[in-house]
Design a protein around this motif. Structure first.
Motif, PDB file in Angstrom:
ATOM      1  N   SER A  75     -28.572 -61.428  -6.255  1.00  0.00           N
ATOM      2  CA  SER A  75     -30.020 -61.275  -6.950  1.00  0.00           C
ATOM      3  C   SER A  75     -31.023 -60.785  -7.263  1.00  0.00           C
ATOM      4  O   SER A  75     -31.596 -60.494  -6.661  1.00  0.00           O
ATOM      5  CB  SER A  75     -29.413 -61.606  -8.813  1.00  0.00           C
ATOM      6  OG  SER A  75     -29.591 -62.995  -8.789  1.00  0.00           O
ATOM      7  N   ALA A  76     -31.220 -62.286  -6.138  1.00  0.00           N
ATOM      8  CA  ALA A  76     -32.972 -62.105  -5.731  1.00  0.00           C
ATOM      9  C   ALA A  76     -32.810 -61.272  -4.631  1.00  0.00           C
ATOM     10  O   ALA A  76     -34.483 -61.058  -5.058  1.00  0.00           O
ATOM     11  CB  ALA A  76     -32.980 -63.628  -4.942  1.00  0.00           C
ATOM     12  N   VAL A  77     -31.940 -60.976  -4.016  1.00  0.00           N
ATOM     13  CA  VAL A  77     -32.400 -59.807  -2.446  1.00  0.00           C
ATOM     14  C   VAL A  77     -32.908 -59.109  -3.548  1.00  0.00           C
ATOM     15  O   VAL A  77     -33.764 -58.321  -3.410  1.00  0.00           O
ATOM     16  CB  VAL A  77     -31.381 -59.730  -1.870  1.00  0.00           C
ATOM     17  CG1 VAL A  77     -31.604 -58.631  -0.782  1.00  0.00           C
ATOM     18  CG2 VAL A  77     -30.789 -61.193  -1.555  1.00  0.00           C
ATOM     19  N   ARG A  78     -31.943 -58.455  -4.351  1.00  0.00           N
ATOM     20  CA  ARG A  78     -32.148 -56.551  -5.137  1.00  0.00           C
ATOM     21  C   ARG A  78     -33.757 -57.239  -5.906  1.00  0.00           C
ATOM     22  O   ARG A  78     -34.063 -55.608  -5.925  1.00  0.00           O
ATOM     23  CB  ARG A  78     -30.791 -57.002  -6.092  1.00  0.00           C
ATOM     24  CG  ARG A  78     -29.550 -56.121  -5.748  1.00  0.00           C
ATOM     25  CD  ARG A  78     -29.262 -55.902  -6.885  1.00  0.00           C
ATOM     26  NE  ARG A  78     -28.338 -57.186  -7.231  1.00  0.00           N
ATOM     27  CZ  ARG A  78     -27.621 -57.625  -6.961  1.00  0.00           C
ATOM     28  NH1 ARG A  78     -25.943 -57.677  -6.270  1.00  0.00           N
ATOM     29  NH2 ARG A  78     -27.045 -58.780  -7.740  1.00  0.00           N
ATOM     30  N   GLU A  79     -33.724 -58.158  -6.391  1.00  0.00           N
ATOM     31  CA  GLU A  79     -35.219 -57.972  -7.222  1.00  0.00           C
ATOM     32  C   GLU A  79     -36.435 -58.123  -5.989  1.00  0.00           C
ATOM     33  O   GLU A  79     -37.553 -57.633  -6.360  1.00  0.00           O
ATOM     34  CB  GLU A  79     -35.529 -59.002  -7.935  1.00  0.00           C
ATOM     35  CG  GLU A  79     -34.650 -59.624  -9.214  1.00  0.00           C
ATOM     36  CD  GLU A  79     -34.731 -58.236 -10.290  1.00  0.00           C
ATOM     37  OE1 GLU A  79     -35.493 -58.254 -10.775  1.00  0.00           O
ATOM     38  OE2 GLU A  79     -33.275 -57.668 -10.774  1.00  0.00           O
ATOM     39  N   ALA A  80     -36.712 -58.783  -4.774  1.00  0.00           N
ATOM     40  CA  ALA A  80     -37.361 -58.700  -4.353  1.00  0.00           C
ATOM     41  C   ALA A  80     -37.449 -56.951  -3.782  1.00  0.00           C
ATOM     42  O   ALA A  80     -38.573 -57.033  -2.904  1.00  0.00           O
ATOM     43  CB  ALA A  80     -36.563 -59.531  -3.187  1.00  0.00           C
ATOM     44  N   ILE A  81     -36.436 -57.115  -3.302  1.00  0.00           N
ATOM     45  CA  ILE A  81     -36.888 -55.167  -2.929  1.00  0.00           C
ATOM     46  C   ILE A  81     -36.934 -54.203  -3.868  1.00  0.00           C
ATOM     47  O   ILE A  81     -38.098 -53.358  -3.354  1.00  0.00           O
ATOM     48  CB  ILE A  81     -34.720 -54.684  -2.341  1.00  0.00           C
ATOM     49  CG1 ILE A  81     -34.215 -55.115  -1.405  1.00  0.00           C
ATOM     50  CG2 ILE A  81     -34.720 -52.975  -2.348  1.00  0.00           C
ATOM     51  CD1 ILE A  81     -34.604 -55.430   0.089  1.00  0.00           C
ATOM     52  N   ALA A  86     -41.318 -50.803  -5.542  1.00  0.00           N
ATOM     53  CA  ALA A  86     -42.484 -50.578  -6.614  1.00  0.00           C
ATOM     54  C   ALA A  86     -44.187 -50.618  -5.754  1.00  0.00           C
ATOM     55  O   ALA A  86     -44.993 -50.100  -6.205  1.00  0.00           O
ATOM     56  CB  ALA A  86     -42.623 -51.544  -7.681  1.00  0.00           C
ATOM     57  N   LYS A  87     -44.394 -51.255  -4.779  1.00  0.00           N
ATOM     58  CA  LYS A  87     -45.114 -51.463  -4.297  1.00  0.00           C
ATOM     59  C   LYS A  87     -45.228 -49.938  -3.429  1.00  0.00           C
ATOM     60  O   LYS A  87     -46.604 -50.136  -1.814  1.00  0.00           O
ATOM     61  CB  LYS A  87     -45.280 -53.060  -3.264  1.00  0.00           C
ATOM     62  CG  LYS A  87     -45.817 -54.156  -4.016  1.00  0.00           C
ATOM     63  CD  LYS A  87     -45.573 -54.915  -3.709  1.00  0.00           C
ATOM     64  CE  LYS A  87     -45.512 -56.499  -4.453  1.00  0.00           C
ATOM     65  NZ  LYS A  87     -46.661 -56.317  -5.447  1.00  0.00           N
ATOM     66  N   SER A  88     -44.318 -49.232  -3.014  1.00  0.00           N
ATOM     67  CA  SER A  88     -43.979 -48.151  -2.165  1.00  0.00           C
ATOM     68  C   SER A  88     -44.356 -48.491  -0.500  1.00  0.00           C
ATOM     69  O   SER A  88     -44.079 -47.765   0.432  1.00  0.00           O
ATOM     70  CB  SER A  88     -45.112 -46.949  -2.532  1.00  0.00           C
ATOM     71  OG  SER A  88     -45.248 -46.860  -3.419  1.00  0.00           O
ATOM     72  N   ASP A 110     -52.719 -52.564  -3.772  1.00  0.00           N
ATOM     73  CA  ASP A 110     -52.140 -53.423  -4.839  1.00  0.00           C
ATOM     74  C   ASP A 110     -52.144 -55.487  -3.935  1.00  0.00           C
ATOM     75  O   ASP A 110     -52.456 -55.673  -2.563  1.00  0.00           O
ATOM     76  CB  ASP A 110     -50.663 -53.283  -3.958  1.00  0.00           C
ATOM     77  CG  ASP A 110     -49.654 -54.285  -4.244  1.00  0.00           C
ATOM     78  OD1 ASP A 110     -49.089 -54.362  -6.342  1.00  0.00           O
ATOM     79  OD2 ASP A 110     -49.288 -55.901  -4.106  1.00  0.00           O
ATOM     80  N   ARG A 111     -52.522 -56.026  -4.767  1.00  0.00           N
ATOM     81  CA  ARG A 111     -53.125 -57.931  -4.202  1.00  0.00           C
ATOM     82  C   ARG A 111     -52.656 -58.194  -2.764  1.00  0.00           C
ATOM     83  O   ARG A 111     -52.836 -58.656  -2.036  1.00  0.00           O
ATOM     84  CB  ARG A 111     -53.074 -58.623  -5.301  1.00  0.00           C
ATOM     85  CG  ARG A 111     -54.295 -58.050  -6.189  1.00  0.00           C
ATOM     86  CD  ARG A 111     -53.807 -59.987  -7.411  1.00  0.00           C
ATOM     87  NE  ARG A 111     -55.290 -59.551  -8.647  1.00  0.00           N
ATOM     88  CZ  ARG A 111     -55.916 -60.247  -7.630  1.00  0.00           C
ATOM     89  NH1 ARG A 111     -56.344 -61.133  -7.176  1.00  0.00           N
ATOM     90  NH2 ARG A 111     -56.724 -60.165  -9.204  1.00  0.00           N
ATOM     91  N   ASP A 112     -50.465 -57.967  -3.128  1.00  0.00           N
ATOM     92  CA  ASP A 112     -50.148 -58.823  -2.517  1.00  0.00           C
ATOM     93  C   ASP A 112     -50.300 -57.473  -0.666  1.00  0.00           C
ATOM     94  O   ASP A 112     -49.843 -58.337   0.340  1.00  0.00           O
ATOM     95  CB  ASP A 112     -48.860 -58.369  -2.475  1.00  0.00           C
ATOM     96  CG  ASP A 112     -47.996 -59.249  -4.126  1.00  0.00           C
ATOM     97  OD1 ASP A 112     -49.020 -60.143  -4.000  1.00  0.00           O
ATOM     98  OD2 ASP A 112     -47.657 -59.426  -4.535  1.00  0.00           O
ATOM     99  N   VAL A 113     -50.084 -56.629  -0.857  1.00  0.00           N
ATOM    100  CA  VAL A 113     -50.307 -55.618   0.346  1.00  0.00           C
ATOM    101  C   VAL A 113     -51.257 -55.875   0.755  1.00  0.00           C
ATOM    102  O   VAL A 113     -51.157 -55.962   2.056  1.00  0.00           O
ATOM    103  CB  VAL A 113     -49.625 -54.230  -0.170  1.00  0.00           C
ATOM    104  CG1 VAL A 113     -50.112 -53.183   1.529  1.00  0.00           C
ATOM    105  CG2 VAL A 113     -48.196 -54.081  -0.896  1.00  0.00           C
TER     106      VAL A 113
END
Length: 258
Positions: A75-81, A86-88, A110-113
């Motif tokens: 489930s953590a993997v799914r949320e990460a994906i 969302a960041k394309s 995006d801040r993270d990207v």
């Protein structure tokens, strides 16, 4: 990695499983302080994508493989994906899995990207890209700030400029430098520049950290910033525009002679 393997034929001890920390277990994995497991996992995978470990078009490992690699739930993997989609950075389709999208589709605002991009092997390209952006935006934004700034906004710009000169460490100077330029974007009075400035904050931080470390004459750089502050304070848009161009030319010289 798991701490140990369960005995054959027996289920893993539930108590031991419950004691596992809610974090990525790999020593080299990116861990964002205070973030959830899926956010940390997204950060690690995202960094690997941006630095080129998984080129565009690459089919990524499936949920089971990521789960095993980082010792996290599926489930953590799914949320990460989902976060990376969302960041394309990623796209996904049933029976195919997730694959890396072409670079031109990535959300680089995006801040993270931006943060991952700044630490990639193409760091020099990144710095030049940020600098080009500044050439496009800052001269006119600064001229508008000279015409439109409020007294409160002027005080913010002046304080950041003063703190740059008083800084006793690279980190302090870099943070003050970033605040200075973001305050000018806000003072421009253009509503579209405000969120844009917030988004590129990490890009400015990385650029200014590099240029400040490489500068031979910090005093000269300080004078260039003070000239910008003075022009805005005296509400002279053309002088402000020219002062920014001189600062950008100085930064160009630092990047190009590296």
């Amino acid at each position: 990695m798991r701490d140990g393997k369960p005995n054959k034929g027996k289920k893993p001890d539930k108590a031991a499983a419950a004691e596992r920390p809610a974090a990525l277990r790999r020593a080299d994995a990116t861990r964002v302080p205070g973030s959830s497991v899926h956010a940390s996992l997204a950060s690690e995978i995202g960094l690997r994508i941006v630095r080129g470990d998984y080129p565009p078009g690459t089919i990524l490992p499936n949920e089971a493989k990521w789960s095993e690699t980082f010792n996290v739930s599926r489930s953590a993997v799914r949320e990460a994906i989902k976060m990376l989609m969302a960041k394309s950075l990623l796209a996904s389709r049933p029976k195919i899995g997730s694959w890396v999208e072409p670079r031109e589709r990535w959300n680089l605002l995006d801040r993270d990207v931006l943060a991952w991009y700044a630490t990639s092997p193409d760091r020099e390209v990144f710095l030049k890209t940020v600098q080009e952006f500044r050439h496009i935006i800052e001269p006119e934004a600064t001229a508008f700030a000279a015409m439109r700034r409020t007294e409160e906004q002027m005080a913010e710009i002046s304080q950041a400029c003063r703190e740059m000169g008083e800084a006793t460490s690279l980190q302090e100077r870099t943070r003050a430098d970033t605040r200075f330029h973001l305050a000018i974007l806000r003072a421009s009075g253009n509503d579209l520049l405000v969120p844009l400035g917030v988004l590129i904050e990490s890009a400015f931080d990385n650029l200014f950290t590099f240029t400040t470390r490489e500068l031979d004459d910090l005093q000269h750089a300080q004078h260039l910033h003070e000239a910008i502050e003075k022009a805005i304070r005296l509400q002279r848009p053309e002088a402000a525009r020219n002062a920014v161009r001189k600062l950008l030319a100085n930064t160009d010289g630092v990047i190009n002679t590296r």
